[in-house]
Scaffold this active site. Structure first.
Site, PDB file in Angstrom:
ATOM      1  N   ASP A  66       0.908  -1.137   0.000  1.00 20.91           N
ATOM      2  CA  ASP A  66       0.000   0.000   0.000  1.00 20.91           C
ATOM      3  C   ASP A  66       0.946   1.185   0.000  1.00 20.91           C
ATOM      4  OD1 ASP A  66      -1.486   2.270   0.804  1.00 20.91           O
ATOM      5  OD2 ASP A  66      -3.056   0.935   1.526  1.00 20.91           O
ATOM      6  N   HIS A  67       1.057   1.858  -1.130  1.00 20.08           N
ATOM      7  CA  HIS A  67       2.163   2.816  -1.248  1.00 20.08           C
ATOM      8  C   HIS A  67       2.025   3.980  -0.267  1.00 20.08           C
ATOM      9  CE1 HIS A  67      -0.508   5.111  -3.972  1.00 20.08           C
ATOM     10  NE2 HIS A  67       0.263   6.144  -3.743  1.00 20.08           N
ATOM     11  N   HIS A  97      -5.791   2.747   1.106  1.00 20.22           N
ATOM     12  CA  HIS A  97      -5.029   3.874   1.658  1.00 20.22           C
ATOM     13  C   HIS A  97      -5.723   4.523   2.859  1.00 20.22           C
ATOM     14  CE1 HIS A  97      -3.025   3.143  -2.020  1.00 20.22           C
ATOM     15  NE2 HIS A  97      -3.786   3.881  -2.798  1.00 20.22           N
TER      16      HIS A  97
HETATM   17  C1  BG6 Z   1      -3.710   4.829  -6.315  1.00 18.60           C
HETATM   18  C2  BG6 Z   1      -5.067   4.949  -6.943  1.00 18.60           C
HETATM   19  O1  BG6 Z   1      -3.674   3.707  -5.469  1.00 18.60           O
HETATM   20  O2  BG6 Z   1      -3.434   5.998  -5.572  1.00 18.60           O
HETATM   21  C3  BG6 Z   1      -5.165   6.187  -7.806  1.00 18.60           C
HETATM   22  O3  BG6 Z   1      -5.325   3.798  -7.743  1.00 18.60           O
HETATM   23  C4  BG6 Z   1      -4.741   7.411  -7.029  1.00 18.60           C
HETATM   24  O4  BG6 Z   1      -6.481   6.355  -8.321  1.00 18.60           O
HETATM   25  C5  BG6 Z   1      -3.403   7.183  -6.337  1.00 18.60           C
HETATM   26  O5  BG6 Z   1      -4.657   8.498  -7.931  1.00 18.60           O
HETATM   27  C6  BG6 Z   1      -3.065   8.337  -5.424  1.00 18.60           C
HETATM   28  O6  BG6 Z   1      -1.764   8.193  -4.971  1.00 18.60           O
HETATM   29  P1  BG6 Z   1      -0.926   9.453  -4.497  1.00 18.60           P
HETATM   30  O7  BG6 Z   1       0.365   8.872  -3.996  1.00 18.60           O
HETATM   31  O8  BG6 Z   1      -0.747  10.333  -5.703  1.00 18.60           O
HETATM   32  O9  BG6 Z   1      -1.725  10.117  -3.441  1.00 18.60           O
END
Ligand code: BG6
Length: 479
Positions: free
Chosen positions: A171-172, A234
């Site tokens: 989960d980045h 997230h």
């Molecule tokens: C991803 C989603 O997991 O996270 C995207 O699939 C979203 O829809 C993105 O835009 C948002 O990531 P960050 O790091 O730009 O907040």
């Protein structure tokens, strides 16, 4: 003891994620000598490339997405790369892949970002070709299923070849510096934890807003929607980190044990405690943008916005609402957590005409990385007409406080942790399943009640019903 793998096998090596995030992150780790000199990276995907043409492909991606000060590292980094084409739906290609990877007894880290339909075939191929050996660990990128059932199928397939302690679900958001800083704020300070409960906190807000729209991800996004794309993973991870009990140490088991307990305490939401929306044309940053239906080329019931009032049914959070909202085409890109404290129990200044506001802690995750605490102060003066109090901010900007250390993107840390075998910032199976369980019930409620997304203008904060969701409790979304 965990040993760093000396090989990395990258599935989806020609994909968007690889170009934008993975290759630039690996190049940054290479430049800063954070990965061993002998780490070899094998890319694989369906596209036909040999080593040279893949290096040329990777060079283009790195020239595009790396900041200028990192570009001198490209030549050296490319020497680590090789490539093997593979149609993962066919078992026969995996032996050639295993041959390209070579011996794996010194550790293999696999990064799998692939279409869900190829998941099971890929795992089977890895196992049959010996790539899923005892020293192999696997990182899994979303989407990992579309509901609890499909997520279980994927988890079962992976579990047939890898034990849980060698599975790294990504989960980045957990790789983001300020998300980890949330743990430092809560557990490295004495100030907050005694107040971090229903006796002192009125409510909590978590906002993840984006200005982007579909961005060419039509087929994926329309089948997912904001709840599954952003809340299931997230936002629930952010909620778990905010709400969990203090773990005994910063290690994978202790932290994840506490997160899963919170996730399991999420109360199924009631009818009326969620609002969905879909953007229509409007303006973002002064520029006109089309509506979702126009971008998609057809009508759809997929939500691009969701707001939820959630509750955590345990002692600490009894009666404290958690307001969550996320959406695309909102006025600004920000991820922010707001802890709204309760008023003081008795104001000694009330008789002097002064009004005091409850304290508020705002944790900015992105793009602003800051911690802001509003405190009440007396307006200077002789107070002949009564005492006046005003809210003043104590604001810590992380980039200013830590001007030295380089800013790193989430995947740098996550790839390094995968290579080195540290699972703390990866999601365990029981967490994912608790997340799906809650989200599936929300979706079932929507279907049962025939809830359809309400329109909102691009550039606004979602449908007015989302504002009403908080305001009926006397709460205003923090903007
Ligand atoms: C991803 C989603 O997991 O996270 C995207 O699939 C979203 O829809 C993105 O835009 C948002 O990531 P960050 O790091 O730009 O907040």
């Amino acid at each position: 003891m965990k040993v760093a793998a000396d090989k990395l096998l990258l599935f989806g090596a020609t994909g968007d994620l690889a170009q934008r995030m993975l290759l630039p992150s690996l190049c940054a780790l290479h430049m800063d000598e954070l990965v061993a000199e002998d780490l070899r990276i094998v890319g694989t995907a369906r596209s036909e490339h040999d080593d040279d043409s893949y290096r040329a492909f990777a060079r283009t991606a790195l020239e595009t997405y790396l900041p200028d000060d990192r570009k001198p590292a490209i030549d050296g980094f490319l020497e680590r790369l090789s490539y093997q084409p593979l149609d993962a739906s066919k078992p026969e290609g995996f032996d050639a892949l295993a041959e390209k990877v070579g011996p794996v007894e010194d550790g293999l880290a696999i990064f799998l970002s692939t279409a869900p339909s190829l998941f099971e075939a890929t795992i089977a191929g890895l196992e049959a070709s010996g790539l899923a050996g005892e020293k192999s660990r696997i990182g899994l990128e979303k989407p990992l299923g579309t509901d609890l059932e499909t997520s279980r199928q994927i988890n079962d397939a992976v579990a047939s070849a890898f034990p849980e302690d060698r599975i790294f679900r990504i989960d980045h958001y957990l790789g983001k510096e300020t998300v980890q800083n949330l743990l430092a704020l809560r557990f490295a300070n004495i100030l907050f934890e005694p107040l971090w409960n229903s006796a002192h906190i009125d409510h909590i807000q978590i906002t993840v807003s984006e200005t982007v729209g579909l961005e060419g991800r039509v087929s994926f996004y329309d089948g997912a929607g904001a709840l599954r794309d952003m809340v299931q993973n997230h936002m629930l991870q952010l909620l778990a980190l905010v709400a969990m009990e203090p773990p005994s140490s910063f290690d994978a088991t202790a932290v994840r044990d506490e997160k899963v307990k919170v996730l399991r305490c999420l109360r199924p939401i009631s009818n009326g405690d969620s609002v969905t929306g879909q953007y229509r044309s409007g303006a973002i940053n002064g520029g006109a943008v089309p509506g979702y239906d126009e971008e998609l080329g057809k009508d759809s019931d997929t939500e691009t916005f969701v707001a939820i009032k959630a509750h955590i049914d345990n002692w600490r959070w009894n009666g404290v609402p958690f307001y969550l909202r996320t959406g695309k085409r909102l006025p600004e890109r920000k991820t922010e957590i707001v802890i709204q404290f309760k008023p003081v129990p008795h104001s000694i200044f009330a008789g002097k005409g002064a009004q005091s506001q409850p304290n508020r802690l705002v944790i900015g995750i992105q793009p602003k990385e800051n911690i802001g605490l509003s405190v009440m102060a007396k307006v200077p003066g002789l107070d002949r007409g009564g005492i006046r109090l005003r809210e003043v901010p104590l604001d810590i900007s992380m980039p200013d406080a830590f001007a030295g250390p380089k800013k790193r993107i989430a995947y740098e840390r996550l790839l390094l942790d995968l290579i080195e075998g540290d699972q703390t910032l990866f999601v365990r199976r029981d967490e994912v399943e608790a997340q799906w369980d809650w989200v599936d019930a929300i979706r079932a409620g929507w279907t049962e009640n025939g809830l359809k997304p309400k329109n909102y203008t691009s550039g606004s904060w979602g449908p007015s019903a989302a504002i009403a969701l908080a305001e009926r409790d006397g709460v205003t979304w923090y903007e």
